[in-house]
Design an enzyme around this catalytic site. Structure first.
Site, short mmCIF file in Angstrom:
data_model
loop_
_atom_site.label_atom_id
_atom_site.label_comp_id
_atom_site.label_asym_id
_atom_site.label_seq_id
_atom_site.Cartn_x
_atom_site.Cartn_y
_atom_site.Cartn_z
N ASP A 51 56.47 40.85 0.59
CA ASP A 51 57.35 40.04 1.43
C ASP A 51 58.46 39.40 0.61
OD1 ASP A 51 54.40 40.09 2.33
OD2 ASP A 51 55.49 39.75 4.19
N ASP A 84 57.09 44.58 3.60
CA ASP A 84 58.17 43.70 4.06
C ASP A 84 59.18 43.52 2.93
OD1 ASP A 84 57.65 43.39 6.67
OD2 ASP A 84 57.00 41.32 6.57
N TYR A 87 64.45 41.96 4.22
CA TYR A 87 64.64 41.10 5.39
C TYR A 87 66.08 41.13 5.82
CZ TYR A 87 60.00 39.33 4.67
OH TYR A 87 58.65 39.24 4.57
N HIS A 206 49.62 46.27 4.57
CA HIS A 206 50.57 45.16 4.72
C HIS A 206 49.91 43.97 5.42
CE1 HIS A 206 54.10 42.81 5.32
NE2 HIS A 206 54.01 42.90 6.63
N HIS A 215 49.53 34.15 10.38
CA HIS A 215 49.15 35.22 11.31
C HIS A 215 47.64 35.31 11.54
CE1 HIS A 215 53.16 36.64 9.88
NE2 HIS A 215 53.30 36.90 11.15
N HIS A 241 52.13 40.16 4.34
CA HIS A 241 52.35 39.73 5.73
C HIS A 241 52.39 38.20 5.87
CE1 HIS A 241 53.02 40.43 9.90
NE2 HIS A 241 51.84 40.01 10.32
N ASP A 242 51.30 37.53 5.53
CA ASP A 242 51.36 36.07 5.50
C ASP A 242 52.02 35.66 4.18
OD1 ASP A 242 50.56 34.96 7.90
OD2 ASP A 242 48.43 35.20 7.45
N HIS A 243 53.01 34.75 4.28
CA HIS A 243 53.82 34.40 3.12
C HIS A 243 53.12 33.34 2.27
CE1 HIS A 243 57.57 35.93 5.48
NE2 HIS A 243 56.69 36.87 5.20
#
Ligand SMILES: *[C@@H]1O[C@H](CO)[C@@H](O)[C@H](O)[C@H]1NC(C)=O
Ligand SMILES: *[C@@H]1O[C@H](CO)[C@@H](O)[C@H](O)[C@H]1NC(C)=O
Length: 323
Positions: A51, A84, A87, A206, A215, A241-243
Site C-alpha cells: 500500500d 495497492d 494510488y 493483498h 477492514h 490492504h489495512d494501512h
C-alpha cells in the site's frame, strides 16, 4: 477515473537482478512457477511492504529509505509487495508517470535494486522496460528452496468488488465468472501447497484473512482460503490492504497472520478488536516488515519510519518436522 489496471490486486515480487528469474512451466498446477536461489548457507531474507504508491508522500520516501538501510543490513534476497501499488486509481496505461514517480524514483537504495511485476501480465513487458525490477502476475509460485511463496490474487474473492462498481472500476477480464475462477484458483493453490517440500510455506495476498485494522477479517478468505492453508501447514500468511502493521497468531494452527500495508498513508485511527485468534502486535503508523529464514528458525521484525524495531518474533522448527 477508471483504473486501467486492476492494481489494487497487484501482488508483486522483487527479485535481485543478479540472480535473474527462471520461468518454469509447471506440468501439474496452473500457477506459473519461478525459481529463486538461496544464499550459500541456505538462508533467505526479504522485506515486505504494501500500500505504498503515493509519489513519496505520506512518509513513503522515509519508509523507502529505511527499507534500503535494513535491506542492506539483512542482505535481502528480494522484496515482496502486498499490493495497492499506485494510488488512487492504479495506472492509466503504460505511459502513466505514476509508475516512475511512485516506484523508480522512490525505492532507490542499492539493496532495493530488485525486480517488480504487476498482476495484469499484458502490461508487464512494457513496464519492465521502464524499470527492470518490475514483475507481477495474478497468482504465481516462487520456489526458493528453503521456502516456497504462493502469491494469491485475493481480489476476486471479495464479493463486494463485483456488486459495488461505483467507487472503483475493476478489470475482470479473464476472471469472471467469479465462482469458476475462484474454484480453479483454490484447486491450484491447494495442489501447489500439497506438492511443496519447502521447509517454510508462505502465502502472500493483498487482503487480510485476520485483521484488527479498518477492514477487519476478509470473511470470503476465512471461509474459502484459510481451511486450505491450515490443512497444508502454511507457516505465514502475509498481506496488506489495512494501512498498518500487525501480527496475529492463529489459536488452532501454527499459521501467523502478518499485515504489512503501511508503505505510505496510515494513522487511520480505527482499531477494531479480533473475534478470533490472538493479536501480538498492532501499529497504526507507517513502516515495513522483514523476514529471515533459516532451516530451523524464522525471524520476523516490524519497523517504523525511523527504522526502529517495533516488534520481533521468531519460531523454531525441529528437524523432524520436515520428515
Ligand atoms: C510520518 O511519520 C511520523 C512518525 O511516525 C508521524 O508522526 C507523521 O504523522 C507521519 N506523517 C504522515 C503524513 O502520516
Ligand atoms: C527467539 O526469540 C527469543 C526471544 O523472543 C530469543 O531468546 C531466542 O534466542 C530467539 N531464537 C533465535 C533462534 O533467534
Amino acid at each position: 477515473m477508471a483504473g486501467f489496471l486492476n492494481n489494487s490486486t497487484a501482488l508483486c515480487l522483487l527479485l535481485t537482478i543478479s540472480f535473474g528469474l527462471c520461468l518454469v512451466i509447471s506440468t501439474l498446477a496452473e500457477l506459473q512457477r519461478f525459481e529463486h536461489p538461496v544464499k550459500g548457507d541456505g538462508s533467505l531474507s526479504f522485506l515486505v511492504i504494501g500500500d505504498w504508491g503515493r509519489r513519496g508522500t505520506y512518509n513513503q520516501s522515509e519508509v523507502a529509505l529505511q527499507m534500503g538501510r535494513i535491506g542492506e543490513k539483512l542482505d535481502i534476497d528480494f522484496v515482496v509487495s502486498t499490493g495497492d501499488n499506485f494510488y488512487d486509481d492504479g495506472l492509466t496505461g503504460v505511459d502513466d508517470p505514476t509508475f516512475e514517480e511512485s516506484f523508480t524514483k522512490i525505492y532507490t537504495s542499492n539493496s532495493l535494486q530488485k525486480q517488480w511485476g504487476d498482476a495484469e501480465a499484458q502490461l508487464n513487458p512494457v513496464l519492465r522496460k521502464i524499470d527492470s525490477r518490475w514483475l507481477c502476475l495474478r497468482s504465481f509460485v516462487v520456489n526458493a528452496e528453503i521456502a516456497e511463496f504462493f502469491f494469491v490474487d485475493t481480489t476476486p474473492f471479495v464479493d463486494m468488488y463485483f456488486t459495488n462498481t461505483k467507487d472503483h472500476a475493476y478489470d475482470w477480464r479473464g476472471v469472471s465468472p467469479q465462482k469458476n475462477y475462484i474454484k480453479d484458483l483454490l484447486k491450484d493453490v491447494e495442489l501447489a501447497l500439497k506438492e511443496s517440500t519447502a521447509k517454510w510455506k508462505i502465502v502472500v495476498g493483498h487482503h487480510a484473512i485476520r485483521s484488527a485494522g479498518h477492514h477487519g477479517d476478509t470473511q470470503e478468505l476465512v471461509r474459502q482460503l484459510l481451511p486450505i492453508l491450515q490443512a497444508n501447514n502454511v507457516d505465514l500468511y502475509v498481506n496488506g490492504h489495512d494501512h498498518c502493521l500487525e501480527h496475529i497468531s492463529s489459536i488452532d494452527s501454527p499459521i501467523q497472520f502478518l499485515t504489512s500495508g503501511a508503505g505510505s498513508k496510515a494513522w487511520r485511527g480505527d482499531v477494531k478488536g479480533l473475534n478470533q485468534d490472538r493479536i501480538n502486535f498492532f501499529y497504526d503508523g507507517q513502516g515495513f516488515m522483514s523476514v529471515q529464514l533459516a532451516q530451523n528458525v524464522a525471524k520476523i521484525a516490524f519497523y517504523d519510519v525511523f527504522g526502529k524495531v517495533l516488534h520481533r518474533w521468531n519460531v523454531s522448527k525441529q528437524l523432524y518436522s520436515a520428515l
